[in-house]
Write a protein that holds these residues in place. Structure first.
Motif, mmCIF file in Angstrom:
data_model
loop_
_atom_site.group_PDB
_atom_site.id
_atom_site.type_symbol
_atom_site.label_atom_id
_atom_site.label_comp_id
_atom_site.label_asym_id
_atom_site.label_seq_id
_atom_site.Cartn_x
_atom_site.Cartn_y
_atom_site.Cartn_z
ATOM 1 N N GLY A 72 10.357 4.920 10.631
ATOM 2 C CA GLY A 72 11.081 4.030 12.174
ATOM 3 C C GLY A 72 12.135 3.117 11.668
ATOM 4 N N GLN A 73 12.412 2.223 12.658
ATOM 5 C CA GLN A 73 13.397 1.389 12.505
ATOM 6 C C GLN A 73 13.285 0.135 13.096
ATOM 7 N N THR A 74 13.566 -0.888 12.168
ATOM 8 C CA THR A 74 13.183 -2.126 12.636
ATOM 9 C C THR A 74 14.496 -2.847 13.470
ATOM 10 N N VAL A 75 14.130 -3.624 14.409
ATOM 11 C CA VAL A 75 15.005 -4.591 15.100
ATOM 12 C C VAL A 75 14.543 -5.906 15.238
ATOM 13 N N ARG A 84 27.847 -23.903 15.197
ATOM 14 C CA ARG A 84 26.472 -24.268 14.826
ATOM 15 C C ARG A 84 25.639 -23.051 15.388
ATOM 16 N N ALA A 85 24.448 -22.750 14.656
ATOM 17 C CA ALA A 85 23.681 -21.701 15.003
ATOM 18 C C ALA A 85 22.712 -22.077 15.912
ATOM 19 N N PRO A 86 22.855 -21.303 17.279
ATOM 20 C CA PRO A 86 22.202 -21.695 18.253
ATOM 21 C C PRO A 86 20.624 -21.582 18.235
ATOM 22 N N ARG A 87 19.920 -20.736 17.373
ATOM 23 C CA ARG A 87 18.634 -20.713 16.939
ATOM 24 C C ARG A 87 18.451 -20.411 15.522
ATOM 25 N N ALA A 88 17.091 -20.133 15.368
ATOM 26 C CA ALA A 88 16.605 -19.838 14.007
ATOM 27 C C ALA A 88 16.815 -18.447 13.591
ATOM 28 N N GLY A 89 17.304 -17.881 12.396
ATOM 29 C CA GLY A 89 17.418 -16.521 12.242
ATOM 30 C C GLY A 89 18.209 -16.169 10.723
ATOM 31 N N VAL A 90 18.659 -14.974 10.816
ATOM 32 C CA VAL A 90 19.178 -14.514 9.403
ATOM 33 C C VAL A 90 20.607 -14.053 9.796
ATOM 34 N N ILE A 91 21.638 -14.396 8.993
ATOM 35 C CA ILE A 91 23.021 -13.774 9.165
ATOM 36 C C ILE A 91 23.061 -12.421 8.563
ATOM 37 N N THR A 92 23.369 -11.595 9.578
ATOM 38 C CA THR A 92 23.322 -10.152 9.281
ATOM 39 C C THR A 92 24.837 -9.649 9.438
ATOM 40 N N TYR A 93 25.623 -10.474 10.012
ATOM 41 C CA TYR A 93 27.220 -9.928 10.073
ATOM 42 C C TYR A 93 28.051 -11.119 9.756
ATOM 43 N N ARG A 94 29.066 -11.104 9.041
ATOM 44 C CA ARG A 94 29.971 -12.168 8.676
ATOM 45 C C ARG A 94 31.434 -11.730 8.632
ATOM 46 N N ASN A 95 32.255 -12.096 9.572
ATOM 47 C CA ASN A 95 33.545 -11.519 9.631
ATOM 48 C C ASN A 95 34.645 -12.777 9.799
#
Length: 244
Positions: A69-72, A228-239
């Motif tokens: 499957g695929q995780t989202v 700033r980060a609007p919520r907790a999470g993980v950086i998955t893309y940086r440009n």
């Protein structure tokens, strides 16, 4: 006493059936005899038999299921700068875990800080102009009131002198004209109010408020230039990279 007698069939077919039955009975007897003799008969004391015992306990059943499957993510937030400009610092990398409000990126704020300092100076100037306008208006109003009171007193005195024949009508008219001019100047100052504030002072207040709004806008712009980060999470893309 009658003796038992056996009668054998005389026909060939009957004889065949009879011999077949006898053969079948003989086979059965031999089968039972052979099996009964195969069971060993042990005489004497009983022998010890080893027995392994297990204790049954309650446990969770372990299952391993292979699925494809695929995780989202629960939510995906794309963040970009509000204003165009150089990037001074990038504080995160791909895969970093961030908390709400954590600094992600800082833009170059040198030009914005310079403009903010200029506007702060403009605000100080506007405040000074407002105070000067208040002082000037108060002085002008007081002067107009004194001139009106003086002109009114002179006209009343000249009116008495005219009645006594001490002065001419022209001199009385000149005193009356001075009274009219003084009254007009006083009325003009008293009619300039915008609410409870004179118009000349109100315009300075407006310039002061405008300078204050400009400073608030630039202060907000400076804050927006820190991403700033609007919520907790993980950086998955940086440009984004720091400008050379």
């Amino acid at each position: 006493m009658n003796q038992p007698s056996f009668h054998f069939p005389k026909s060939p077919r009957a004889k065949a059936i009879a011999f077949g039955l006898i053969f079948l009975l003989t086979c059965i007897a031999i089968y039972f005899y052979s099996h009964s003799s195969a069971v060993p008969k042990v005489k004497g004391t009983a022998q010890n038999v080893s027995v392994t015992a297990y204790t049954v306990t309650r446990q969770d059943m372990k299952r391993k299921i292979s699925l494809s499957g695929q995780t989202v993510p629960v939510a995906q937030v794309d963040i970009s700068t509000k204003y165009a400009g150089k990037i001074a610092d990038v504080a995160v990398n791909l895969g970093d875990v961030v908390a709400p409000g954590q600094v992600l990126l800082i833009q170059d704020t040198a030009d914005t800080n310079l403009t903010l300092n200029q506007d702060k100076a403009a605000l100080e100037q506007a405040v000074a102009d407002s105070k000067a306008a208040e002082s000037q208006f108060g002085s002008d109003l007081q002067k107009a009131e004194v001139e009106y009171d003086t002109a009114k007193m002179n006209y009343n005195r000249y009116a008495v002198l005219k009645n006594e024949g001490a002065i001419s009508q022209q001199e009385l008219d000149t005193a009356y004209q001075a009274l009219i001019v003084a009254k007009s100047a006083l009325d003009n100052l008293e009619s300039q109010n915008v609410g409870d504030v004179p118009a000349s002072v109100a315009s300075k207040y407006a310039a002061q408020a405008k300078a204050g709004y400009t400073i608030d806008s630039l202060a907000q712009q400076l804050d927006d230039m820190t991403l700033r980060a609007p919520r907790a999470g993980v950086i998955t893309y940086r440009n984004a990279e720091v400008a050379p």
